[in-house]
Design a protein around this motif. Structure first.
Motif, PDB file in Angstrom:
ATOM      1  N   ARG A 176      -9.104   3.765  -2.599  1.00 62.00           N
ATOM      2  CA  ARG A 176      -7.993   2.270  -3.417  1.00 62.00           C
ATOM      3  C   ARG A 176      -9.183   2.225  -4.788  1.00 62.00           C
ATOM      4  O   ARG A 176      -9.275   2.898  -5.920  1.00 62.00           O
ATOM      5  N   MET A 177     -10.959   2.453  -4.382  1.00 55.06           N
ATOM      6  CA  MET A 177     -11.550   1.880  -5.314  1.00 55.06           C
ATOM      7  C   MET A 177     -12.189   3.062  -5.091  1.00 55.06           C
ATOM      8  O   MET A 177     -12.421   3.224  -6.409  1.00 55.06           O
TER       9      MET A 177
ATOM     10  N   ASP B 123     -13.825  -5.284  -6.843  1.00 53.97           N
ATOM     11  CA  ASP B 123     -12.784  -4.721  -5.570  1.00 53.97           C
ATOM     12  C   ASP B 123     -12.048  -3.935  -6.847  1.00 53.97           C
ATOM     13  O   ASP B 123     -12.718  -3.433  -7.498  1.00 53.97           O
ATOM     14  N   GLU B 124     -11.156  -3.074  -5.602  1.00 53.58           N
ATOM     15  CA  GLU B 124     -10.336  -2.105  -6.636  1.00 53.58           C
ATOM     16  C   GLU B 124      -9.467  -2.286  -8.048  1.00 53.58           C
ATOM     17  O   GLU B 124     -10.175  -1.523  -8.563  1.00 53.58           O
ATOM     18  N   TYR B 125      -9.408  -3.396  -8.314  1.00 52.60           N
ATOM     19  CA  TYR B 125      -8.424  -3.901  -9.379  1.00 52.60           C
ATOM     20  C   TYR B 125      -9.989  -4.733 -10.930  1.00 52.60           C
ATOM     21  O   TYR B 125      -9.989  -3.703 -11.555  1.00 52.60           O
TER      22      TYR B 125
ATOM     23  N   ASP C 213     -18.909  -9.442  -6.129  1.00 53.32           N
ATOM     24  CA  ASP C 213     -17.569  -9.470  -6.359  1.00 53.32           C
ATOM     25  C   ASP C 213     -16.700  -9.076  -6.546  1.00 53.32           C
ATOM     26  O   ASP C 213     -15.536  -8.600  -7.000  1.00 53.32           O
TER      27      ASP C 213
ATOM     28  N   VAL D 166     -19.962  -2.476  -3.947  1.00 54.14           N
ATOM     29  CA  VAL D 166     -19.077  -3.068  -3.445  1.00 54.14           C
ATOM     30  C   VAL D 166     -19.641  -3.869  -1.739  1.00 54.14           C
ATOM     31  O   VAL D 166     -19.430  -3.019  -1.351  1.00 54.14           O
TER      32      VAL D 166
ATOM     33  N   SER E  80     -10.052  -5.170   1.339  1.00 52.59           N
ATOM     34  CA  SER E  80      -9.579  -5.313   0.346  1.00 52.59           C
ATOM     35  C   SER E  80      -8.725  -6.090   0.812  1.00 52.59           C
ATOM     36  O   SER E  80      -7.275  -5.072   0.115  1.00 52.59           O
TER      37      SER E  80
ATOM     38  N   GLN F 294     -15.231  -6.866  -0.865  1.00 51.48           N
ATOM     39  CA  GLN F 294     -13.870  -6.878  -0.364  1.00 51.48           C
ATOM     40  C   GLN F 294     -13.502  -5.300   0.139  1.00 51.48           C
ATOM     41  O   GLN F 294     -12.503  -4.929   0.218  1.00 51.48           O
ATOM     42  N   LEU F 295     -14.819  -4.776   0.396  1.00 50.29           N
ATOM     43  CA  LEU F 295     -14.533  -3.302   0.560  1.00 50.29           C
ATOM     44  C   LEU F 295     -14.275  -2.864   2.657  1.00 50.29           C
ATOM     45  O   LEU F 295     -14.114  -2.562   3.406  1.00 50.29           O
TER      46      LEU F 295
ATOM     47  N   ARG G 223       0.687  -1.358   0.127  1.00 52.01           N
ATOM     48  CA  ARG G 223      -0.019   0.155  -0.128  1.00 52.01           C
ATOM     49  C   ARG G 223       0.992   1.047  -0.161  1.00 52.01           C
ATOM     50  O   ARG G 223       1.951   1.528   0.838  1.00 52.01           O
TER      51      ARG G 223
ATOM     52  N   ALA H 282      -9.820   1.045   2.139  1.00 47.41           N
ATOM     53  CA  ALA H 282      -9.640   0.102   0.628  1.00 47.41           C
ATOM     54  C   ALA H 282     -10.883   0.954  -0.320  1.00 47.41           C
ATOM     55  O   ALA H 282     -10.549   1.507  -1.289  1.00 47.41           O
TER      56      ALA H 282
END
Lengths: 442, 442
Positions: free
Chosen positions: B152-153, B295-297, B293, B312, B320, B315-316, B53, B149
Motif C-alpha cells: 500500500r505504501m 504511513d500510506e496516508y 511517523d 518509514v 499499518s 507503521q510499516l 483491505r 502494508a
C-alpha cells in the motif's frame, strides 16, 4: 532457564548487526572528527503512552542485558561491513575491539512506567553508546508492548489462569519474546515450546480440531487422546456438536476428565451450558478452558461465566491494539572534550514539531500518598530531594561493562504484580483514560 | 544473499521448537492410536482480509522453505522434550528421525491473495504435517502483514524511493523479516544491517540528532559528517532551525550535497520551503528525504510535495494497523487408513460459530476479464476447468521433502508488482473497502 547453546537461534551469539546503518556512519564520522570518545549519556523514554492506556510495563530488560553482553564483531560481521563499504578501515579496526565498557542504569523489569520515565540510562563514550540504540529499542519496544497487554488481561482475568498461545500470529522469534513478556505481565503458561526451552516458562497444550478430524469419529479421537495422554487431558469439544462432544468426553474419561476446551461460538452462553452439563454428568472438577480471539475486554466480559482458564493468542502478541511502544533513545548529555574528567553538559533537540526532549542525566522516583499509593512519577536532573531518596526507580544494571543485575524471570513477574498494586485503583480500569499518575519534572 | 553460518541468529539452524505443544501431544496420541501415518492434506488460508483491505500479499514463502528444511530434532531439543515430559519415549524416537518427506504447493511469494485462497498446501502423513503448523503460520502471518502494508505504501509513493527503517519498533529478528517482506512489497532499501547481511537488501543511513548534539555546533557536526562520508551524504537538518541548517549544509557541502533529511514538523510545508531554499542556493540536485511517523496516508498526502524519498518505520513494521494476518492451517482431507493407496476424504469442522472451513484438497486460479484484468479468485476441489488450467496459482515448492522452488528475493518483488498491476485499479485505493475481486468456490 536453559542457557546451553544448542544452535537454536533463541540463544543469540551476536547482536551487533541488529543495528541501523546510521549508527555505524555516525561512529565513523565521530572517530574522524575526534569526538567519538566524548563521555555521553543516552536515555530511553517515551513521550506518551499508547492512546487510552493508564500505565506502561517495562519488559525486555533481561534481554537487553544479554544483547549488550553479546554485542561483538567477529570476522564475518566485519567482512560484511567492509565488503558493503558501510564503514572505513579505521572504524572496522575500532569495531573489532568493541566491548561495551560503560554503565547502564534502568527501571527493573516488570516495573511500571509513564511518559518521561527514564527507563534505561546508558553512559559511556559516544562511540560505545551510540551503537546500542537500535537493539535496545527493538527489545524494549516489543517486549513492553506485549507485557502491557498481558498486564491488562491478567487484571481482567482476576486470578483465573492465562495461557499465552499467540506464537502463530507473530514472527517465530517474537513469539518467544512475547511468551516471556506475557509471563512478566501475569500470564501463567505458554503453548510455545521454544519459550519453555529458553526461559523455562511452563508449557501447555493438548490437541486441535485436526486431531478430531483425522479420526473416523469424535469418539475415536477422544479415546485416542485419553489413551495416550490420560484422563487429566483437555479435550477440544467444538469440532461438531458441543453437547454431544461433552457427553462423549465424560463417557470416555469419566469425572476425572481434566478439562474441556471451547474455541468458537458465544463463549458466555456455551460455557454456562457446558458447565451445567459437566456438573449433571458428575464431572464437577472438570475445568473449562476458552480460547477464541480473546482480548482483555472479552476476558472481563466472561468474569461471571464458569470459565477456569483463558487461552489468548492474537491480541496478546500484537499488544492488543498497540503492537509497539514509542520509546526513543536520545543523547541527553555529553562532555565538550574527550578528557574523561570533562563535565557533562545537557543537550536536547530544539526544533519545533513535537519531538522535544529534556536535556540532562535524569533520576526518577515515585512519590506515594499517605496510604502508600503512587501519586506522581517525579523526574529530575541533579540532586534527588531527600524525601524521594528511598523511592528512586533506577537500579544499576551494568557496571563498567559487566552485567550486575541478572535475575530470574519470576522476580520480574512478582515485581510487576507489586508495582501494579501500588498504583491507584483506576489503573486497572479497561476504559480509555490518561496516565493514572502524572509525571512531574523537578 | 549471505548464507554463511556466522553464528548469527538470523541464520536458523533448527526450527523444531517454534511449535505449539499440542502438535507434539497430537503426534503422540496419533502414533499410539495407529492413525499418525494416514495420508493428510493441510491448507493455509484466511477467512477474511484485514478490515478495509482490498488484497493480501503473500510473503515469507522463502522463509517457510528454510524452516521446513531445518525442522530437525537434535539431542538438546529431544532432551528438553524428555525432561519436561512433553512426549513419551516412542514419540521421541520418532522425532529423532524426523525429516519432512511430503509435498508442499503454494502461492509463489509476492503473489496477491484473497479470502479462501489456499496459500500453502502441505501433503504427507498426518504426523509429519501436523508438526509444521505453528512455524508456517508464524512466518506467513507476520511477513504477509508487513508486505501488505509495504505494498500500500509503495502504491502511494508512486515510484518515489522507500526506505524501511522500523527495526527499533519491533522485535530484533522480526525486524529482519520485516525488511525482507517490505522489499517484496516494493520498498527499495532498509536501515537494518542484519537484513542487508542476511538477504542482501540494500542498506542506507547516515546520522541522527545525537550526532549533531554531540558536537559543539551544528556546523561542526555537518563538517565532521561531510569530511568522513563525503558531499553525497544526507544531512539531518531539523535539530535546531531548519532554514539555518539548510544554509549551513549547502555552505559546507556545496551543491553536490546528496540529500537533506527532515524528521519532524509539518512535512508538506517544510519540504516546500526546503526545496525552494535548496534551489535558491543552487543545490538543485540535492534530494529531500522525509521520515516522521509516515504511513500510506501520509505518503499519499505528500504526493504533491517536493519529496524524493520516504523513510518509514513504525507503521510499516506493525502492518499499518494490521500487525498480523488471520491465516490458519487446517486439515482439509485425510485417508481413512494408513494404506498409502487409500483415497483422501475431505474433512471440515462443522460446529457453529463462524469458524467453518471447506473440506477437500484445493486448486486455485485467477480468472481474467477481456482486458486481462483479474475478475475473480476461483477455488475448487477436483478437476480444474480447462479454461482456468493456465491461470492456476499454486506452484510446487517442496517435492518429496526437497525444496524445489528457491528463488532470489528480487523475483518475488517483481512478481508482486506484476500481480498488483493485474488487479482492478481500485485495488490501490487507500480508502477502506471490500476485497477487490470476489472468491468463487466451484
Amino acid at each position: 532457564m536453559n542457557t546451553a547453546d544448542l544452535g537454536l537461534p533463541v540463544d543469540v551469539p551476536s547482536t551487533a548487526l541488529f543495528t541501523d546503518q546510521y549508527e555505524f556512519t555516525m561512529l565513523q564520522a565521530a572517530l574522524k572528527a575526534g569526538t567519538a570518545e566524548r563521555r555521553s549519556v543516552f536515555e530511553v523514554f517515551t513521550r506518551r503512552l499508547p492512546e487510552g492506556r493508564r500505565y506502561g510495563v517495562v519488559a525486555g530488560t533481561g534481554r537487553v542485558l544479554d544483547a549488550v553482553e553479546n554485542f561483538r564483531f567477529d570476522a564475518g560481521v566485519l567482512g560484511f561491513l567492509r565488503e558493503q563499504h558501510i564503514v572505513d578501515e579505521p572504524t572496522l579496526q575500532w569495531l573489532s575491539r568493541y566491548r561495551f565498557s560503560g554503565d547502564i542504569w534502568g527501571y527493573p523489569e516488570g516495573e511500571v512506567y509513564f511518559p518521561g520515565s527514564p527507563i534505561i540510562r546508558v553512559e559511556g563514550t559516544f562511540a560505545e553508546c551510540v551503537l546500542l540504540e537500535t537493539v535496545i529499542l527493538s527489545i524494549l519496544n516489543h517486549d513492553s508492548a506485549i507485557a502491557a497487554a498481558a498486564s491488562r488481561m491478567s487484571a481482567a482475568a482476576g486470578g483465573r489462569r492465562l495461557i499465552e498461545m499467540g506464537a502463530r500470529r507473530t514472527h517465530e522469534l517474537s513469539a518467544v519474546a512475547a511468551a516471556r513478556a506475557a509471563y512478566v505481565g501475569g500470564f501463567d503458561s505458554t503453548s510455545d515450546l521454544a519459550a519453555g526451552f529458553r526461559y523455562a516458562i511452563p508449557t501447555v497444550g493438548t490437541s486441535a480440531h485436526a486431531f478430531t478430524l483425522l479420526h473416523d469419529s469424535e469418539r475415536g479421537a477422544f479415546q485416542a487422546q485419553v489413551d495416550s495422554l490420560g484422563r487429566g487431558t483437555t479435550l477440544l469439544v467444538d469440532t461438531y456438536d458441543v453437547a454431544e462432544a461433552v457427553r462423549t468426553a465424560v463417557d470416555i474419561a469419566g469425572p476425572e476428565l481434566g478439562a474441556v476446551r471451547i474455541d468458537s461460538g458465544d463463549l458466555l452462553l456455551v460455557a454456562h451450558r457446558v458447565r451445567q452439563q459437566l456438573d449433571e454428568l458428575g464431572a464437577v472438577d472438570t475445568k473449562i478452558v476458552v480460547t477464541s480471539d480473546l482480548d482483555e475486554y472479552a476476558i472481563a466480559s466472561l468474569a461471571a461465566a464458569p470459565v477456569d482458564a483463558y487461552g489468548v493468542g492474537t491480541q496478546l502478541v500484537t499488544g492488543s491494539g498497540h503492537p509497539t511502544c514509542s520509546m526513543v533513545y536520545k543523547l541527553v548529555a555529553r562532555a565538550r572534550s574527550t578528557d574523561p574528567g570533562a563535565p557533562l553538559e545537557p543537550v536536547a533537540k530544539k526544533s519545533l514539531g513535537g519531538k522535544m526532549s529534556v536535556g540532562g542525566r535524569k533520576w526518577a522516583a515515585r512519590r506515594l500518598d499517605a496510604e502508600g499509593i503512587a501519586e506522581a512519577e517525579v523526574v529530575g536532573v541533579g540532586e534527588v530531594p531527600a524525601e524521594l531518596a528511598e523511592r528512586q526507580l533506577l537500579v544499576e544494571l551494568v557496571k563498567g561493562g559487566d552485567v550486575v543485575a541478572r535475575e530470574p524471570l519470576d522476580a520480574a513477574r512478582a515485581r510487576h504484580t507489586a508495582a501494579r498494586e501500588g498504583l491507584p485503583m483506576s489503573a486497572i480500569q479497561l476504559s480509555r483514560g490518561e496516565a493514572v499518575i502524572p509525571t512531574e519534572y523537578v
